[in-house]
Design a protein around this motif. Structure first.
Motif, PDB file in Angstrom:
ATOM      1  N   ARG A  75       0.842  -1.209   0.000  1.00 33.22           N
ATOM      2  CA  ARG A  75       0.000   0.000   0.000  1.00 33.22           C
ATOM      3  C   ARG A  75       0.873   1.254   0.000  1.00 33.22           C
ATOM      4  NH1 ARG A  75      -2.529   2.062  -1.487  1.00 33.22           N
ATOM      5  NH2 ARG A  75      -3.479   3.411   0.056  1.00 33.22           N
TER       6      ARG A  75
ATOM      7  N   ASP B 230       0.971   4.120  -2.879  1.00 36.80           N
ATOM      8  CA  ASP B 230       0.794   5.553  -2.592  1.00 36.80           C
ATOM      9  C   ASP B 230       1.977   6.367  -3.091  1.00 36.80           C
ATOM     10  OD1 ASP B 230      -1.729   5.356  -1.512  1.00 36.80           O
ATOM     11  OD2 ASP B 230      -1.071   5.477   0.573  1.00 36.80           O
TER      12      ASP B 230
ATOM     13  N   GLU C 153      -2.417   9.693  -3.415  1.00 40.87           N
ATOM     14  CA  GLU C 153      -3.722   9.310  -2.868  1.00 40.87           C
ATOM     15  C   GLU C 153      -4.711   9.118  -4.003  1.00 40.87           C
ATOM     16  OE1 GLU C 153      -6.974  11.874  -0.700  1.00 40.87           O
ATOM     17  OE2 GLU C 153      -5.407  11.321   0.749  1.00 40.87           O
ATOM     18  N   GLN C 154      -5.394   7.987  -3.989  1.00 41.59           N
ATOM     19  CA  GLN C 154      -6.356   7.660  -5.039  1.00 41.59           C
ATOM     20  C   GLN C 154      -7.777   7.732  -4.483  1.00 41.59           C
ATOM     21  OE1 GLN C 154      -5.209   6.591  -8.453  1.00 41.59           O
ATOM     22  NE2 GLN C 154      -3.694   7.869  -7.423  1.00 41.59           N
ATOM     23  N   ASN C 155      -8.638   8.419  -5.201  1.00 44.92           N
ATOM     24  CA  ASN C 155     -10.033   8.569  -4.793  1.00 44.92           C
ATOM     25  C   ASN C 155     -10.947   8.348  -5.996  1.00 44.92           C
ATOM     26  OD1 ASN C 155      -9.915   9.400  -1.899  1.00 44.92           O
ATOM     27  ND2 ASN C 155      -8.568  10.945  -2.783  1.00 44.92           N
TER      28      ASN C 155
ATOM     29  N   SER D  47      -6.967  -0.287  -0.359  1.00 48.10           N
ATOM     30  CA  SER D  47      -7.018   1.081  -0.874  1.00 48.10           C
ATOM     31  C   SER D  47      -8.454   1.514  -1.169  1.00 48.10           C
ATOM     32  CB  SER D  47      -6.164   1.194  -2.141  1.00 48.10           C
ATOM     33  OG  SER D  47      -6.042   2.531  -2.538  1.00 48.10           O
TER      34      SER D  47
ATOM     35  N   GLU E 147     -10.013   2.345   2.144  1.00 44.52           N
ATOM     36  CA  GLU E 147      -9.479   3.634   2.614  1.00 44.52           C
ATOM     37  C   GLU E 147     -10.142   4.793   1.882  1.00 44.52           C
ATOM     38  OE1 GLU E 147      -4.908   2.332   3.800  1.00 44.52           O
ATOM     39  OE2 GLU E 147      -5.318   3.062   1.784  1.00 44.52           O
ATOM     40  N   SER E 148     -10.290   4.657   0.567  1.00 38.57           N
ATOM     41  CA  SER E 148     -10.926   5.705  -0.231  1.00 38.57           C
ATOM     42  C   SER E 148     -12.392   5.891   0.172  1.00 38.57           C
ATOM     43  CB  SER E 148     -10.830   5.359  -1.715  1.00 38.57           C
ATOM     44  OG  SER E 148     -11.497   6.300  -2.510  1.00 38.57           O
TER      45      SER E 148
ATOM     46  N   GLU F  33     -13.707   5.319   3.064  1.00 35.45           N
ATOM     47  CA  GLU F  33     -13.749   6.002   4.360  1.00 35.45           C
ATOM     48  C   GLU F  33     -13.376   7.478   4.219  1.00 35.45           C
ATOM     49  OE1 GLU F  33     -11.531   3.818   7.293  1.00 35.45           O
ATOM     50  OE2 GLU F  33     -13.029   2.212   7.320  1.00 35.45           O
ATOM     51  N   ARG F  34     -12.344   7.752   3.424  1.00 32.07           N
ATOM     52  CA  ARG F  34     -11.906   9.128   3.213  1.00 32.07           C
ATOM     53  C   ARG F  34     -13.017   9.981   2.617  1.00 32.07           C
ATOM     54  NH1 ARG F  34      -7.130   7.372   1.473  1.00 32.07           N
ATOM     55  NH2 ARG F  34      -7.807   7.232  -0.692  1.00 32.07           N
ATOM     56  N   ASN F  35     -13.773   9.362   1.721  1.00 30.04           N
ATOM     57  CA  ASN F  35     -14.828  10.077   1.011  1.00 30.04           C
ATOM     58  C   ASN F  35     -16.201   9.861   1.634  1.00 30.04           C
ATOM     59  OD1 ASN F  35     -13.376  11.348  -1.346  1.00 30.04           O
ATOM     60  ND2 ASN F  35     -12.601   9.256  -1.384  1.00 30.04           N
ATOM     61  N   GLN F  36     -16.198   9.361   2.839  1.00 27.75           N
ATOM     62  CA  GLN F  36     -17.407   9.180   3.649  1.00 27.75           C
ATOM     63  C   GLN F  36     -18.487   8.379   2.932  1.00 27.75           C
ATOM     64  OE1 GLN F  36     -18.368  13.187   4.845  1.00 27.75           O
ATOM     65  NE2 GLN F  36     -16.749  13.193   6.390  1.00 27.75           N
TER      66      GLN F  36
END
Length: 102
Positions: free
Chosen positions: A12, A16, A21-23, A85, A88-89, A91-94
């Motif tokens: 990971r 990165d 950071e990938q979204n 990943s 994680e994305s 969660e990051r983007n709710q």
């Protein structure tokens, strides 16, 4: 299991460092994950079909067996890292909510 999870964490970090950071949206993420699964499947198929041929020549080809399995293992670690990943994305983007968030 701890060693395997550490390898996934290192992968990971490598991803990165390479991509930042990938979204992506979920459809894009699933395409990326499917591509990784495809690479792992390719390695598994090559191992499977080569193993009959390699078996006929053992023990001379033990190293070839080992190499094919190492390639499969590497692809599986990459696949697991992409799955992490995605989470994680999300969660990051709710995109994940608990009952308390609603």
């Amino acid at each position: 299991m701890k060693n395997i999870l550490n390898e996934i964490k290192k992968e990971r970090q490598r991803q990165d460092a390479k991509w930042g950071e990938q979204n992506h949206n979920l459809v894009e993420w699933m395409a990326i994950l499917t591509e990784e699964v495809g690479e792992a499947s390719k390695e598994a198929l090559e191992y499977h079909f080569a193993s009959k041929e390699l078996n006929e020549q053992l023990p001379e080809n033990k190293e070839a067996f080992r190499l094919k399995l190492q390639l499969l293992r590497m692809e599986l670690v990459q696949t697991a890292a992409v799955a992490v990943s995605i989470i994680e994305s999300m969660e990051r983007n709710q995109l994940l909510w608990t009952k308390e968030d609603k």
